[in-house]
Design a protein around this motif. Structure first.
Motif, PDB file in Angstrom:
ATOM      1  N   ILE A 162       0.834  -1.205   0.000  1.00  0.00           N
ATOM      2  CA  ILE A 162       0.000   0.000   0.000  1.00  0.00           C
ATOM      3  C   ILE A 162       0.872   1.259   0.000  1.00  0.00           C
ATOM      4  O   ILE A 162       0.587   2.239  -0.691  1.00  0.00           O
ATOM      5  N   TRP A 163       1.931   1.227   0.784  1.00  0.00           N
ATOM      6  CA  TRP A 163       2.803   2.411   0.920  1.00  0.00           C
ATOM      7  C   TRP A 163       3.628   2.657  -0.331  1.00  0.00           C
ATOM      8  O   TRP A 163       3.953   3.803  -0.633  1.00  0.00           O
ATOM      9  N   TRP A 164       3.987   1.616  -1.083  1.00  0.00           N
ATOM     10  CA  TRP A 164       4.986   1.735  -2.153  1.00  0.00           C
ATOM     11  C   TRP A 164       4.638   2.867  -3.118  1.00  0.00           C
ATOM     12  O   TRP A 164       3.597   2.866  -3.749  1.00  0.00           O
ATOM     13  N   PRO A 165       5.534   3.868  -3.238  1.00  0.00           N
ATOM     14  CA  PRO A 165       5.246   5.049  -4.073  1.00  0.00           C
ATOM     15  C   PRO A 165       5.459   4.762  -5.560  1.00  0.00           C
ATOM     16  O   PRO A 165       6.106   3.780  -5.937  1.00  0.00           O
ATOM     17  N   LYS A 169      10.059  11.027  -6.050  1.00  0.00           N
ATOM     18  CA  LYS A 169       9.596  12.095  -5.183  1.00  0.00           C
ATOM     19  C   LYS A 169       8.656  11.527  -4.125  1.00  0.00           C
ATOM     20  O   LYS A 169       8.701  11.901  -2.949  1.00  0.00           O
ATOM     21  N   GLY A 170       7.793  10.623  -4.558  1.00  0.00           N
ATOM     22  CA  GLY A 170       6.889   9.979  -3.613  1.00  0.00           C
ATOM     23  C   GLY A 170       7.634   9.145  -2.591  1.00  0.00           C
ATOM     24  O   GLY A 170       7.239   9.076  -1.426  1.00  0.00           O
ATOM     25  N   LEU A 171       8.725   8.503  -3.019  1.00  0.00           N
ATOM     26  CA  LEU A 171       9.553   7.720  -2.102  1.00  0.00           C
ATOM     27  C   LEU A 171      10.182   8.615  -1.043  1.00  0.00           C
ATOM     28  O   LEU A 171      10.201   8.278   0.138  1.00  0.00           O
ATOM     29  N   GLN A 176       9.445  10.255   5.202  1.00  0.00           N
ATOM     30  CA  GLN A 176       9.584  11.376   6.121  1.00  0.00           C
ATOM     31  C   GLN A 176       8.437  11.405   7.109  1.00  0.00           C
ATOM     32  O   GLN A 176       7.293  11.076   6.772  1.00  0.00           O
ATOM     33  N   ILE A 177       8.742  11.792   8.346  1.00  0.00           N
ATOM     34  CA  ILE A 177       7.718  11.966   9.381  1.00  0.00           C
ATOM     35  C   ILE A 177       7.626  13.452   9.684  1.00  0.00           C
ATOM     36  O   ILE A 177       8.543  14.035  10.267  1.00  0.00           O
ATOM     37  N   ALA A 178       6.542  14.085   9.240  1.00  0.00           N
ATOM     38  CA  ALA A 178       6.367  15.529   9.419  1.00  0.00           C
ATOM     39  C   ALA A 178       6.037  15.841  10.868  1.00  0.00           C
ATOM     40  O   ALA A 178       5.108  15.266  11.446  1.00  0.00           O
TER      41      ALA A 178
END
Length: 383
Positions: A162-165, A169-171, A176-178
């Motif tokens: 699900i996470w795989w960009p 840029k998406g990667l 990153q944790i904002a």
């Protein structure tokens, strides 16, 4: 495809999330159990004053035997190379029982006993506080934790899909944790990016832990690495050779005590293994642990004549069959002990972060449900 994986991820995580949190959190607590035990109960593991020379092992064990008026028979003694460490005298019952003694006086410092806190943590981690049925029925605690761990592996893999960009840029954004873009964004990033950071480590913990839950999985796991478990590999016993194991002087005299030659055996093994972690001597056999990294349970094993103390055979760890090494490797990898304290810290942090994944997932799921209901209510008012 991602839509299907998202549904699988959600449908498995919602009912089993809290159990996953319990397993991961208690696993993190268990990583440093031995170190915490030594830190919080130092008088049991260390002597206050180091003497000139320890008493002979035979004398020490006999002293302990005389003090244990109602104790179980002594089965062996474990000696640590540090001069300020107590010796561990192992007893026949209950399983794993031992007392620690001052090697310079023979004084019993106390009996080894897992603290009530860690007994609870361990049984919660392995069996959700359940116990093996006496009548041989279904061990529900082990079944539930095993099933949950197996499904956790599926949840982790579907989460990664699900996470795989789709782009570089998406990667970059995905890992990153904002911290300054609002609470909702922080919890989302902690769940998604945090899960990716610990994915491999937590997956390894799950896959190795399953070997204690299901026999079919244990067999398949061993076969995957080319190890057969249907029959025990024969012990690789070799005649004692000058280059393999130390030669001890023979004696034709019958020793008055079964412990009399233990010091003789220990001296030779310690001299041949100056960097040992511990040496354990029992009636007619001894083991030397040297592995600080990797399979920390691996050891060289020796046999000796209980009357003369003469070494009669050896079975070195490097010559042990793969089936004999595999279980120790599984334990070392599962607990993070394979790389010393550095890997233990890494495993502790990974398990701790793994425990938060279901909680952050619940937060995101509940917030999404609330948003959908709020939007539906808004549309009804508009009509």
């Amino acid at each position: 495809m991602k839509k299907a994986f998202r549904k699988i991820h959600l449908w498995l995580a919602v009912p089993f999330g809290l159990i996953i949190t319990i397993i991961c959190f208690t696993g993190a607590l268990l990583v440093f159990e031995d170190q915490i035990a030594q830190l919080t109960n130092r008088p049991l593991y260390y002597v206050e004053k180091v003497g000139d020379h320890p008493l002979p092992l035979g004398t020490l064990v006999e002293k302990v035997e005389n003090q244990l008026t109602k104790g179980a028979p002594i089965t062996g003694v474990t000696v640590y190379p540090q001069p300020d460490r107590t010796y561990q005298v192992n007893l026949s019952a209950p399983k794993g029982a031992a007392v620690y003694i001052n090697p310079y006086t023979g004084e019993i410092k106390g009996q080894y006993q897992r603290s009530p806190f860690y007994r609870t943590v361990f049984t919660l981690h392995r069996w959700l506080l359940d116990s093996q049925p006496a009548n041989g029925g279904i061990f529900w605690g082990r079944l539930v934790t095993g099933t949950t761990t197996l499904l956790f592996a599926v949840i982790l893999i579907t989460g990664a899909v699900i996470w795989w960009p789709r782009s570089r840029k998406g990667l970059k954004n995905g890992i990153q944790i904002a911290l300054h873009k609002g609470k909702a964004r922080f919890w989302h990033d902690l769940h998604a990016a945090g899960g990716i950071y610990v994915l491999l480590l937590v997956l390894v913990m799950a896959l190795t832990g399953l070997t204690w839950s299901f026999k079919w999985y244990n067999t398949a796991f061993y076969k995957l690495f080319g190890v057969e478990t249907s029959a025990k590999a024969p012990a690789q016993k070799q005649p004692a050779q000058p280059g393999n194991s130390p030669e001890l002087p023979s004696s034709s005299d019958v020793q008055p005590s079964p412990f009399a030659c233990w010091q003789q055996v220990y001296d030779q093994l310690a001299a041949a293994n100056p960097d040992n972690l511990k040496i354990e001597i029992t009636d007619g056999s001894a083991s030397v642990s040297n592995n600080r990294y990797g399979n920390t349970r691996g050891s060289d094993r020796y046999t000796f004549d209980p009357q003369s103390g003469k070494i009669t055979g050896s079975s070195l760890y490097k010559d042990t069959a793969p089936s004999g090494k595999m279980r120790g490797w599984i334990y070392a990898v599962h607990t993070g002990a394979w790389g010393g304290n550095a890997s233990r810290i890494l495993w502790f942090l990974a398990a701790l972060l793994g425990a938060t994944l279901p909680l952050t997932g619940y937060y995101l799921w509940i917030k999404r449900l609330y948003r959908k209901r709020h939007n539906r209510a808004g549309r009804r008012v508009a009509h």
